[in-house]
Design a protein around this motif. Structure first.
Motif, PDB file in Angstrom:
ATOM      1  N   LEU A 167       0.822  -1.207   0.000  1.00  0.00           N
ATOM      2  CA  LEU A 167       0.000   0.000   0.000  1.00  0.00           C
ATOM      3  C   LEU A 167       0.862   1.266   0.000  1.00  0.00           C
ATOM      4  O   LEU A 167       0.501   2.277  -0.612  1.00  0.00           O
ATOM      5  N   ASP A 168       1.991   1.200   0.661  1.00  0.00           N
ATOM      6  CA  ASP A 168       2.878   2.361   0.729  1.00  0.00           C
ATOM      7  C   ASP A 168       3.604   2.598  -0.592  1.00  0.00           C
ATOM      8  O   ASP A 168       3.803   3.741  -1.011  1.00  0.00           O
ATOM      9  N   GLU A 169       3.981   1.479  -1.248  1.00  0.00           N
ATOM     10  CA  GLU A 169       4.750   1.615  -2.487  1.00  0.00           C
ATOM     11  C   GLU A 169       3.860   1.979  -3.679  1.00  0.00           C
ATOM     12  O   GLU A 169       4.244   2.772  -4.538  1.00  0.00           O
ATOM     13  N   ALA A 170       2.685   1.368  -3.716  1.00  0.00           N
ATOM     14  CA  ALA A 170       1.793   1.594  -4.873  1.00  0.00           C
ATOM     15  C   ALA A 170       0.798   2.686  -4.539  1.00  0.00           C
ATOM     16  O   ALA A 170      -0.326   2.418  -4.086  1.00  0.00           O
ATOM     17  N   LYS A 171       1.209   3.920  -4.752  1.00  0.00           N
ATOM     18  CA  LYS A 171       0.338   5.047  -4.424  1.00  0.00           C
ATOM     19  C   LYS A 171      -0.892   5.111  -5.325  1.00  0.00           C
ATOM     20  O   LYS A 171      -1.947   5.607  -4.934  1.00  0.00           O
ATOM     21  N   ASP A 172      -0.733   4.613  -6.554  1.00  0.00           N
ATOM     22  CA  ASP A 172      -1.829   4.693  -7.526  1.00  0.00           C
ATOM     23  C   ASP A 172      -2.601   3.389  -7.646  1.00  0.00           C
ATOM     24  O   ASP A 172      -3.205   3.098  -8.674  1.00  0.00           O
ATOM     25  N   MET A 173      -2.563   2.580  -6.591  1.00  0.00           N
ATOM     26  CA  MET A 173      -3.253   1.284  -6.601  1.00  0.00           C
ATOM     27  C   MET A 173      -4.757   1.514  -6.747  1.00  0.00           C
ATOM     28  O   MET A 173      -5.316   2.428  -6.149  1.00  0.00           O
ATOM     29  N   PRO A 174      -5.428   0.686  -7.551  1.00  0.00           N
ATOM     30  CA  PRO A 174      -6.882   0.810  -7.713  1.00  0.00           C
ATOM     31  C   PRO A 174      -7.593   0.741  -6.373  1.00  0.00           C
ATOM     32  O   PRO A 174      -7.156   0.043  -5.453  1.00  0.00           O
ATOM     33  N   VAL A 175      -8.714   1.456  -6.304  1.00  0.00           N
ATOM     34  CA  VAL A 175      -9.438   1.553  -5.036  1.00  0.00           C
ATOM     35  C   VAL A 175      -9.902   0.190  -4.542  1.00  0.00           C
ATOM     36  O   VAL A 175      -9.781  -0.137  -3.353  1.00  0.00           O
ATOM     37  N   GLU A 176     -10.431  -0.626  -5.456  1.00  0.00           N
ATOM     38  CA  GLU A 176     -10.932  -1.940  -5.050  1.00  0.00           C
ATOM     39  C   GLU A 176      -9.815  -2.811  -4.471  1.00  0.00           C
ATOM     40  O   GLU A 176      -9.989  -3.483  -3.463  1.00  0.00           O
ATOM     41  N   GLN A 177      -8.658  -2.782  -5.150  1.00  0.00           N
ATOM     42  CA  GLN A 177      -7.533  -3.569  -4.668  1.00  0.00           C
ATOM     43  C   GLN A 177      -7.020  -3.016  -3.331  1.00  0.00           C
ATOM     44  O   GLN A 177      -6.679  -3.784  -2.426  1.00  0.00           O
ATOM     45  N   ARG A 178      -6.997  -1.683  -3.213  1.00  0.00           N
ATOM     46  CA  ARG A 178      -6.553  -1.073  -1.959  1.00  0.00           C
ATOM     47  C   ARG A 178      -7.483  -1.477  -0.809  1.00  0.00           C
ATOM     48  O   ARG A 178      -7.014  -1.805   0.294  1.00  0.00           O
ATOM     49  N   GLU A 179      -8.797  -1.447  -1.079  1.00  0.00           N
ATOM     50  CA  GLU A 179      -9.747  -1.836  -0.047  1.00  0.00           C
ATOM     51  C   GLU A 179      -9.570  -3.295   0.355  1.00  0.00           C
ATOM     52  O   GLU A 179      -9.689  -3.659   1.535  1.00  0.00           O
TER      53      GLU A 179
END
Length: 364
Positions: A167-179
């Motif tokens: 989560l820290d490295e991928a700032k532009d991670m998709p919202v669904e994946q982040r959730e």
């Protein structure tokens, strides 16, 4: 011992009078007198008349004195023999007591006269050995459990670090994946919290002194509430808990601690019950005592394990990991709580049916 001393005194008195009436005034008087006179003539070079007068003065006129001397000497000899015997007994008893602290399976052996003491010492030795063995086994179970918990802590901690790093490295991670990652991380955090609580539970169990705060408790309502609270655990396996109490029962007890006991027993019943089975909870009053029973259908618990399930750090199924099993403290703590109330907790298991029964005084 007093009887033996009296016996010795009687023997000494009898022996003294035998010496007096046999040696000085009886059938051996003449041979003894001739022997004494011959000794004076041959060894001391006295004539017969002087030797006879010496015998008369020494023995005939001082019978009481010689009787006392003989009595005292005989008494000392007999007392020495008896004292030696008692000393031997004391040494053997001392050796037997020393064996209590030895790590040996040898039994203590004492003379037949001390048979009662031998049995008591062997009973004490057996109890001490059992306590030492139980303590060693409990310590080993505790150490094993700590190792298991420490190992299990690494798993959720590694996952938490891993997902947080992503989560820290991928700032532009998709919202669904982040959730999704946040949800997994939260679940692992809850698991980590549970394991840490297990560690604190172990420490509290060793250090706490159970203090009861008693109040009048409506048992019917408490058991219904406990059963309702377990619905989320029962539903996934098609299980259910049914409370069957005919009359209203009120008991004087510590409600919070008693609820903990019922929770621990019911949690154990849920884990080891068959799917789609019913856990029956019942209670009754009898002779100013209240009996609460939890009956579940599942795998029969072997008799040897029934004797150990209330020991701390013991888990019924050693193959169960801390992921699904607890620290093995629930039933042990429950036992401590019920004993503090002046009651008992027992378990029976046969024909795939296991029954936990709690007994506490109604007005304790």
């Amino acid at each position: 011992m007093i009887g033996q001393i009296i016996f010795i005194l009687v023997i000494a008195i009898i022996s003294g009078y035998l010496i007096s009436f046999v040696l000085l005034d009886g059938i051996l008087q003449a041979p003894f007198a001739d022997l004494f006179i011959a000794f004076c003539e041959n060894v001391l070079q006295l004539d017969w008349y002087v030797a006879r007068d010496a015998y008369s003065v020494l023995f005939q006129q001082n019978k009481s004195f010689w009787l006392a001397i003989g009595f005292i000497i005989l008494l000392l000899i007999i007392f020495y023999i008896a004292l030696s015997r008692f000393t031997r007994y004391f040494n053997q008893i001392s050796d037997g007591i020393m064996m209590l602290s030895e790590d040996s399976e040898k039994e203590i052996h004492l003379p037949a006269e001390l048979d009662f003491l031998e049995k008591q010492l062997n009973n004490v030795k057996a109890k001490l050995e059992k306590r030492a063995k139980d303590a060693q086994e409990a310590e080993q179970r505790k150490n094993d459990l700590v190792v298991y918990l420490a190992h299990d802590i690494k798993t959720p901690l590694t996952s938490i670090i891993g997902y947080l790093s992503l989560l820290d490295e991928a700032k532009d991670m998709p919202v669904e994946q982040r959730e999704k990652y946040v949800t997994i991380t939260l679940e692992k955090s809850y698991r980590l919290e549970q394991l840490i609580n297990e560690f604190f539970e172990i420490t509290r169990f060793n250090l706490q002194t159970i203090i009861l705060e008693k109040n009048l408790i409506p048992l019917n309502y408490m058991l219904l509430q406990v059963a309702d609270e377990f619905y989320p655990l029962l539903a996934p396996k098609g299980q259910k808990a049914v409370v069957q109490i005919d009359d209203e029962i009120n008991i004087y007890a510590d409600g919070d601690k008693l609820a903990r006991v019922f929770n621990n027993i019911l949690k154990n019943a849920v884990v080891y019950s068959n799917p789609n089975s019913t856990i029956e909870i019942s209670a009754r009053n009898e002779n100013n005592q209240t009996f609460i029973s939890f009956t579940n259908v599942g795998k029969t618990i072997p008799a040897e394990k029934l004797e150990m399930i209330f020991q701390k750090f013991y888990r019924l199924d050693s193959a169960r990991s801390t992921q699904t099993g607890g620290a093995g403290l629930g039933l042990a703590i429950s036992n401590e709580i019920i004993q503090a109330h002046g009651g008992t907790i027992t378990a029976t298991s046969s024909d795939h049916k296991t029954v936990f029964t709690v007994m506490i005084p109604t007005n304790s």
